[in-house]
Design an enzyme around this catalytic site. Structure first.
Site, mmCIF file in Angstrom:
data_model
loop_
_atom_site.group_PDB
_atom_site.id
_atom_site.type_symbol
_atom_site.label_atom_id
_atom_site.label_comp_id
_atom_site.label_asym_id
_atom_site.label_seq_id
_atom_site.Cartn_x
_atom_site.Cartn_y
_atom_site.Cartn_z
ATOM 1 N N TYR A 98 -1.808 -1.428 10.528
ATOM 2 C CA TYR A 98 -2.199 -1.611 8.939
ATOM 3 C C TYR A 98 -0.746 -1.039 8.246
ATOM 4 O O TYR A 98 -0.245 -1.686 7.605
ATOM 5 C CB TYR A 98 -3.418 -0.611 8.637
ATOM 6 C CG TYR A 98 -3.601 -0.903 6.860
ATOM 7 C CD1 TYR A 98 -4.223 -2.030 6.572
ATOM 8 C CD2 TYR A 98 -3.135 -0.079 6.083
ATOM 9 C CE1 TYR A 98 -4.495 -2.201 5.077
ATOM 10 C CE2 TYR A 98 -3.348 0.081 4.843
ATOM 11 C CZ TYR A 98 -3.957 -1.455 4.083
ATOM 12 O OH TYR A 98 -4.087 -1.448 2.849
ATOM 13 N N SER A 119 0.859 -1.015 0.023
ATOM 14 C CA SER A 119 -0.107 -0.011 0.150
ATOM 15 C C SER A 119 0.832 1.388 0.107
ATOM 16 O O SER A 119 2.103 1.174 0.387
ATOM 17 C CB SER A 119 -0.835 -0.058 1.313
ATOM 18 O OG SER A 119 -1.437 1.273 1.657
HETATM 19 N N1 LIG Z 1 -8.729 -0.572 -1.258
HETATM 20 C C1 LIG Z 1 -7.895 0.174 -1.044
HETATM 21 O O1 LIG Z 1 -7.923 1.364 -0.895
HETATM 22 C C2 LIG Z 1 -6.540 -0.285 -0.951
HETATM 23 C C3 LIG Z 1 -5.182 0.620 -0.939
HETATM 24 C C4 LIG Z 1 -3.886 0.090 -0.797
HETATM 25 C C5 LIG Z 1 -3.657 -1.190 -0.685
HETATM 26 N N2 LIG Z 1 -5.022 -2.221 -0.558
HETATM 27 C C6 LIG Z 1 -4.624 -3.575 -0.370
HETATM 28 O O2 LIG Z 1 -5.059 -4.099 -1.532
HETATM 29 C C7 LIG Z 1 -5.574 -5.508 -1.132
HETATM 30 C C8 LIG Z 1 -6.991 -5.953 -1.847
HETATM 31 O O3 LIG Z 1 -7.681 -4.781 -1.361
HETATM 32 P P1 LIG Z 1 -9.055 -4.492 -2.005
HETATM 33 O O4 LIG Z 1 -9.498 -3.295 -1.860
HETATM 34 O O5 LIG Z 1 -9.377 -5.398 -2.991
HETATM 35 O O6 LIG Z 1 -9.903 -5.139 -0.549
HETATM 36 P P2 LIG Z 1 -11.669 -5.998 -0.380
HETATM 37 O O7 LIG Z 1 -11.988 -6.019 0.759
HETATM 38 O O8 LIG Z 1 -12.492 -5.850 -1.777
HETATM 39 O O9 LIG Z 1 -10.825 -7.492 -0.959
HETATM 40 C C9 LIG Z 1 -9.899 -8.327 0.094
HETATM 41 C C10 LIG Z 1 -10.354 -9.745 -0.138
HETATM 42 O O10 LIG Z 1 -9.526 -10.149 0.857
HETATM 43 C C11 LIG Z 1 -10.154 -11.639 1.443
HETATM 44 N N3 LIG Z 1 -9.636 -11.851 2.705
HETATM 45 C C12 LIG Z 1 -9.624 -11.224 3.836
HETATM 46 N N4 LIG Z 1 -9.005 -12.162 4.930
HETATM 47 C C13 LIG Z 1 -8.711 -13.176 4.226
HETATM 48 C C14 LIG Z 1 -8.135 -14.123 4.811
HETATM 49 N N5 LIG Z 1 -7.941 -14.519 6.128
HETATM 50 N N6 LIG Z 1 -7.880 -15.084 3.902
HETATM 51 C C15 LIG Z 1 -7.981 -14.927 2.605
HETATM 52 N N7 LIG Z 1 -8.635 -14.069 2.107
HETATM 53 C C16 LIG Z 1 -9.028 -13.072 2.942
HETATM 54 C C17 LIG Z 1 -11.395 -10.864 1.410
HETATM 55 O O11 LIG Z 1 -12.431 -11.993 2.012
HETATM 56 C C18 LIG Z 1 -11.735 -10.092 0.335
HETATM 57 O O12 LIG Z 1 -12.335 -11.036 -0.746
HETATM 58 C C19 LIG Z 1 -5.306 -5.366 0.143
HETATM 59 O O13 LIG Z 1 -4.165 -6.211 0.609
HETATM 60 C C20 LIG Z 1 -5.501 -4.143 0.581
HETATM 61 O O14 LIG Z 1 -4.766 -3.907 1.716
HETATM 62 C C21 LIG Z 1 -6.175 -1.519 -0.673
#
Ligand SMILES: NC(=O)c1ccc[n+]([C@@H]2O[C@H](COP(=O)([O-])OP(=O)(O)OC[C@H]3O[C@@H](n4cnc5c(N)ncnc54)[C@H](O)[C@@H]3O)[C@@H](O)[C@H]2O)c1
Length: 250
Positions: free
Chosen positions: A154, A140
Site C-alpha cells: 500500500y 495518501s
Molecule cells: N480512508 C482512508 O483512511 C484513506 C486515507 C488516505 C488515502 N485514502 C485513499 O483515498 C481513496 C478513496 O478511499 P475511500 O476511503 O473513499 O475508500 P472506499 O473503500 O470507501 O472507496 C473506494 C472505492 O474504490 C472502488 N474500487 C476499488 N477497486 C476498484 C477497481 N478495481 N475499479 C474501480 N473502482 C474500484 C470501490 O468499489 C469503492 O467504491 C483511495 O485511493 C484510498 O487509498 C484513503
C-alpha cells in the site's frame, strides 16, 4: 459555480471520498461520470445527484484494466468530445489481508498505482488535444511518512502515485494539463479496511497518532480536490507574474 459545464470522471466514486467528490463537483456545475465496479452503489450515487437536479451518470470501470479505460475514452469522446477533469480516487486498503502476502502486494499495486498510470494515460490522450485539463490523483499520507499496520504494497503504491504525479506534471505542463496529488490522513475506514473496521483497539491505537485526534471528514478532502480540479488552481505555463505592480495574467 466553480466547475460550470466541465466534464469530470471520478473513479471509485460509488463510496467514500469519491462519492463526496462526485456530489460536490455536480453541485458546482460539472457533469460527473461516476466510475466504479460496484454498479448498484455507483448507480445510486448518480441517481441521487440527478434527483437533486444536478448532472451525473454511472459507468462501470475496473481501473486496473486498460481495455476498460479505452472503452471509457470512446464513450466520453462520442458523448461529450472532451474531458476536463479526472480524479483517480479508486483504491484498496492495505490493512485487510496477510501483511506479508506477495499476491496482496501485486493486487495493491494493480489497483492503487497501475490504475493511476492508466487513468493519466487515457485522460492525457484527450486533454493534450484540447485546451488542457486537470488531473487529481488520490495518494495518501502513507506516501509521505512511514506508517505502521499497513501492507508495504500500500505504501509503495501510494508512493508511486506521488512520484508519477510529479513527473507527469512536469511532462505535460506545456500542454496546460495540471496534475496534482492529494494525501489524505486518517479518514473514515475504507470499505476494504477490515481490520480497522472490526477491531476497535486497533482503531484507537491508530487515531492516537493523529494530532487532531479525530478522523477527517470526506467533505474536507473533497473541497481540496475541488480546488485543484477547478480553474482557481490555474498556475500553469503562460501566466506572467507582475513586475511593476500592474495586472497579471494573460
Ligand atoms: N480512508 C482512508 O483512511 C484513506 C486515507 C488516505 C488515502 N485514502 C485513499 O483515498 C481513496 C478513496 O478511499 P475511500 O476511503 O473513499 O475508500 P472506499 O473503500 O470507501 O472507496 C473506494 C472505492 O474504490 C472502488 N474500487 C476499488 N477497486 C476498484 C477497481 N478495481 N475499479 C474501480 N473502482 C474500484 C470501490 O468499489 C469503492 O467504491 C483511495 O485511493 C484510498 O487509498 C484513503
Amino acid at each position: 459555480m466553480r466547475l460550470k459545464n466541465k466534464i469530470s470522471v471520478i473513479t471509485g466514486a460509488a463510496n467514500g471520498m469519491g462519492a463526496a467528490e462526485a456530489n460536490l463537483f455536480a453541485q458546482q456545475g460539472s457533469h460527473v461520470i461516476i466510475c466504479d465496479i460496484l454498479d448498484d452503489d455507483g448507480t445510486n450515487v448518480a441517481n441521487q445527484i440527478n434527483e437533486s437536479n444536478y448532472s451525473a451518470e454511472y459507468y462501470h470501470l475496473d481501473v486496473s484494466q486498460e481495455d476498460q479505460w479505452q472503452n471509457l475514452k470512446h464513450h466520453i469522446m462520442d458523448k461529450f468530445g472532451r474531458l476536463d477533469i479526472l480524479v483517480n480516487n479508486a483504491g484498496l486498503s492495505g490493512t485487510s489481508g496477510d501483511l506479508t502476502s506477495t499476491d496482496y502486494y501485486d493486487e495493491l499495486n494493480e489497483i492503487n498505482a497501475k490504475s493511476v498510470y492508466l487513468g493519466m494515460k487515457t485522460a492525457i490522450s484527450i486533454m493534450e488535444n484540447q485546451n488542457g485539463g486537470s488531473i487529481v490523483n488520490i495518494s495518501s499520507m502513507a506516501a509521505l511518512v512511514g506508517v505502521d499496520y499497513v501492507h508495504l504494497g500500500y505504501t509503495g503504491s501510494k508512493g508511486a502515485v506521488r512520484m508519477m504525479t510529479k513527473a507527469a506534471a512536469v511532462q505535460y505542463a506545456d500542454k496546460s494539463i495540471r496534475i496534482n496529488s492529494v494525501h489524505p490522513g486518517m479518514m473514515p475506514p475504507m470499505a476494504t479496511a477490515k481490520r480497522l473496521i472490526n477491531d476497535p483497539k486497533f482503531f484507537d491505537s491508530v487515531i492516537k497518532t493523529v494530532p487532531m485526534e479525530r478522523v477527517g471528514k470526506v467533505e474536507e478532502v473533497a473541497n481540496a480536490v475541488l480546488f485543484l480540479a477547478s480553474d482557481e488552481a490555474s498556475y500553469i505555463t503562460g501566466i506572467e507574474l507582475p513586475v511593476d505592480g500592474g495586472s497579471t495574467a494573460k
